[in-house]
Design an enzyme around this catalytic site. Structure first.
Site, PDB file in Angstrom:
ATOM      1  N   TYR A  41      -3.449 -18.859  -4.251  1.00 26.79           N
ATOM      2  CA  TYR A  41      -4.206 -17.485  -3.866  1.00 26.79           C
ATOM      3  C   TYR A  41      -5.838 -17.649  -3.482  1.00 26.79           C
ATOM      4  O   TYR A  41      -6.046 -17.328  -2.653  1.00 26.79           O
ATOM      5  CB  TYR A  41      -3.987 -16.448  -5.043  1.00 26.79           C
ATOM      6  N   HIS A  69      -1.647  -6.283 -14.060  1.00 21.96           N
ATOM      7  CA  HIS A  69      -2.856  -6.449 -14.559  1.00 21.96           C
ATOM      8  C   HIS A  69      -3.123  -5.704 -15.941  1.00 21.96           C
ATOM      9  O   HIS A  69      -2.295  -4.892 -16.360  1.00 21.96           O
ATOM     10  CB  HIS A  69      -3.935  -5.874 -13.449  1.00 21.96           C
ATOM     11  N   LEU A  70      -3.924  -6.473 -16.720  1.00 17.04           N
ATOM     12  CA  LEU A  70      -4.146  -5.862 -18.189  1.00 17.04           C
ATOM     13  C   LEU A  70      -4.254  -4.441 -18.419  1.00 17.04           C
ATOM     14  O   LEU A  70      -3.406  -3.666 -19.164  1.00 17.04           O
ATOM     15  CB  LEU A  70      -5.337  -6.630 -18.899  1.00 17.04           C
ATOM     16  N   ALA A  74      -4.215  -8.175   1.532  1.00 18.75           N
ATOM     17  CA  ALA A  74      -3.845  -9.532   1.178  1.00 18.75           C
ATOM     18  C   ALA A  74      -2.833  -9.701   0.224  1.00 18.75           C
ATOM     19  O   ALA A  74      -2.677  -8.527  -0.572  1.00 18.75           O
ATOM     20  CB  ALA A  74      -5.072 -10.379   0.571  1.00 18.75           C
ATOM     21  N   LYS A  78      -8.261 -17.493  -0.205  1.00 21.45           N
ATOM     22  CA  LYS A  78      -9.580 -16.705  -0.096  1.00 21.45           C
ATOM     23  C   LYS A  78     -10.820 -17.620   0.362  1.00 21.45           C
ATOM     24  O   LYS A  78     -11.288 -17.257   1.211  1.00 21.45           O
ATOM     25  CB  LYS A  78      -9.658 -15.898  -1.390  1.00 21.45           C
ATOM     26  N   ASP A 125      -4.537 -19.323 -16.779  1.00 19.84           N
ATOM     27  CA  ASP A 125      -5.786 -18.461 -17.345  1.00 19.84           C
ATOM     28  C   ASP A 125      -7.074 -19.128 -17.847  1.00 19.84           C
ATOM     29  O   ASP A 125      -6.978 -19.677 -18.847  1.00 19.84           O
ATOM     30  CB  ASP A 125      -5.202 -17.549 -18.202  1.00 19.84           C
ATOM     31  N   GLY A 182       0.819  -1.160   0.086  1.00 17.31           N
ATOM     32  CA  GLY A 182       0.086  -0.057  -0.064  1.00 17.31           C
ATOM     33  C   GLY A 182       0.915   1.510  -0.006  1.00 17.31           C
ATOM     34  O   GLY A 182       2.220   1.220   0.093  1.00 17.31           O
TER      35      GLY A 182
HETATM   36  N1  UDP Z   1      -3.113 -10.458 -20.106  1.00 18.98           N
HETATM   37  C1  UDP Z   1      -2.582 -10.312 -20.957  1.00 18.98           C
HETATM   38  N2  UDP Z   1      -1.155  -9.522 -21.050  1.00 18.98           N
HETATM   39  C2  UDP Z   1      -0.846  -8.777 -19.888  1.00 18.98           C
HETATM   40  C3  UDP Z   1      -1.555  -9.136 -18.487  1.00 18.98           C
HETATM   41  C4  UDP Z   1      -3.059  -9.858 -18.787  1.00 18.98           C
HETATM   42  O1  UDP Z   1      -2.672 -10.691 -22.160  1.00 18.98           O
HETATM   43  O2  UDP Z   1       0.180  -8.338 -19.737  1.00 18.98           O
HETATM   44  C5  UDP Z   1      -4.390 -10.902 -19.857  1.00 18.98           C
HETATM   45  C6  UDP Z   1      -4.618 -12.050 -19.096  1.00 18.98           C
HETATM   46  O3  UDP Z   1      -3.893 -13.407 -19.603  1.00 18.98           O
HETATM   47  C7  UDP Z   1      -6.055 -12.375 -18.936  1.00 18.98           C
HETATM   48  C8  UDP Z   1      -6.702 -11.005 -18.846  1.00 18.98           C
HETATM   49  O4  UDP Z   1      -5.263 -10.330 -19.579  1.00 18.98           O
HETATM   50  O5  UDP Z   1      -6.566 -13.037 -19.984  1.00 18.98           O
HETATM   51  C9  UDP Z   1      -6.642 -10.147 -17.704  1.00 18.98           C
HETATM   52  O6  UDP Z   1      -5.516 -10.569 -16.769  1.00 18.98           O
HETATM   53  P1  UDP Z   1      -5.349  -9.904 -15.324  1.00 18.98           P
HETATM   54  O7  UDP Z   1      -4.017 -10.117 -14.791  1.00 18.98           O
HETATM   55  O8  UDP Z   1      -5.615  -8.405 -15.621  1.00 18.98           O
HETATM   56  O9  UDP Z   1      -6.546 -10.467 -14.541  1.00 18.98           O
HETATM   57  P2  UDP Z   1      -6.840 -11.862 -14.009  1.00 18.98           P
HETATM   58  O10 UDP Z   1      -8.021 -12.122 -14.885  1.00 18.98           O
HETATM   59  O11 UDP Z   1      -5.785 -12.762 -14.364  1.00 18.98           O
HETATM   60  O12 UDP Z   1      -7.332 -11.731 -12.585  1.00 18.98           O
END
Ligand code: UDP
Length: 326
Positions: free
Chosen positions: A142, A190-191, A76, A146, A285, A38
């Site tokens: 993870y 994250h994406l 977390a 949870k 995934d 944080g």
């Molecule tokens: N993803 C991607 N490239 C990245 C990060 C994520 O293609 O650099 C894809 C990942 O495989 C998933 C989606 O984006 O299909 C969302 O991923 P994120 O890690 O944001 O969240 P998650 O669904 O894993 O909690």
């Protein structure tokens, strides 16, 4: 001033948006955060206590000094890949520390608890959209940790009358409309933030897998705005304070967007070219994760305000652009 709420993990991404919403609604807020992931500057008000949940004396002092009506628990470790590599860190941070928090609450007779849970508790989906009745078979530590906390909360209800609401988030994203707080992970995985960083730096974004059984071959996810998540917590807390029983709810917008759609929309919102590299799938995934969130809409009247993916990306862009300008 309304009730006093303890926000554990209130200096993190979702916790800081919660603190801001609580303050806007005139609640008194105490934040407990160890600042491991944080940031002090994301805490926009209330009192910040820096420390560990395992510190019994510190928790006793917090509960003695403040008449806490309810606890919201956001603290977390939350990286799926890291949880596979370092499972004990997850068992310690997500389960053992939560047990310490619950013990302190029980000692001080605070029995209203809102828990940040996740779609990761479901594992590989057997049906889309996913309802709360879907089997919980998490596929990584993870998700296991949870789910374990959800189970122990149910036991604490039976044994101690601890009323809890577990909120299973799908893909938390976006930033507060003011642009003053937002997602600030290091490393970022994250994406949406990674796509926006690519827009700023021109460093290519990797697409993890283009051979999924989806319309464009990339994974579909249900992106839900962080302020809508915070609003759901407010409803959940009020339900508990008004005597509602324990419950579990999904939080999502029930629409799946592909990785390519996210990149396309981000290109439009930012007006920048976003270079892309197509790579192999990221292990673990699922192809599609989409929530059925009707339960919380019907039970608590939750209504998302920022469900358009464009709005989610715009608010995130507003935040990330400001960060890049220092
Ligand atoms: N993803 C991607 N490239 C990245 C990060 C994520 O293609 O650099 C894809 C990942 O495989 C998933 C989606 O984006 O299909 C969302 O991923 P994120 O890690 O944001 O969240 P998650 O669904 O894993 O909690």
């Amino acid at each position: 001033m309304k009730d006093k709420i303890l926000v554990v993990g209130g200096a993190g991404y979702i916790g800081s948006h919660m603190v801001k919403r609580l303050l806007e609604e005139n609640y008194a807020v105490v934040v407990l955060d160890n600042l491991s992931t944080g940031h002090r500057r994301l805490v926009t008000g209330g009192e910040l206590v820096v420390g560990q949940l395992g510190d019994e004396k510190l928790l006793d002092r917090v509960f003695r000094d403040h008449p806490i009506a309810a606890v919201m628990h956001f603290a977390a470790s939350s990286l799926v890949g890291e949880s596979v590599q370092w499972p004990l860190k997850y068992y310690q941070n997500n389960i053992a520390e939560t047990v310490s928090l619950l013990e302190a609450m029980i000692r001080h007779k605070v029995v209203r608890f809102i828990f940040s849970s996740t779609a990761a508790v479901y594992g590989e989906p057997e049906e889309i959209p996913i309802t709360e009745a879907h089997p919980c078979k998490p596929t990584n530590p993870y998700g296991v940790t949870k789910r374990c906390v959800e189970r122990l909360l149910s036991d604490c209800d039976t044994a101690h009358g601890m009323k809890s609401i577990c909120l299973r988030y799908f893909n938390a994203s976006g930033a507060d409309a003011s642009g003053c707080i937002g997602e600030l992970h290091d490393p970022e995985s994250h994406l949406i933030p990674l796509v926006l960083k690519s827009a700023l730096t021109r460093k290519p974004i990797k697409i993890f897998g283009t051979d999924y059984a989806t319309p464009d071959g990339t994974c579909l996810r249900d992106y839900v705005h962080v302020t809508d998540l915070a609003n759901a917590h407010l409803l959940a807390m009020n339900a508990l304070l008004n005597g509602s029983p324990s419950a579990v709810y999904n939080l999502g917008n029930s629409v799946g967007y592909s990785v390519r759609q996210v990149i396309e929309l981000a290109t439009q919102v930012t007006g920048k070219d976003i270079p892309v590299i197509e790579t192999d799938r990221r292990s673990g995934d699922p192809a599609v994760l989409v929530a059925d969130a009707n339960k919380i809409k019907k039970s608590l009247g939750w209504q998302p305000k920022y469900e358009a993916l464009e709005t989610i990306i715009e608010t995130a862009w507003n935040w990330h652009r400001k960060q890049s300008h220092g």
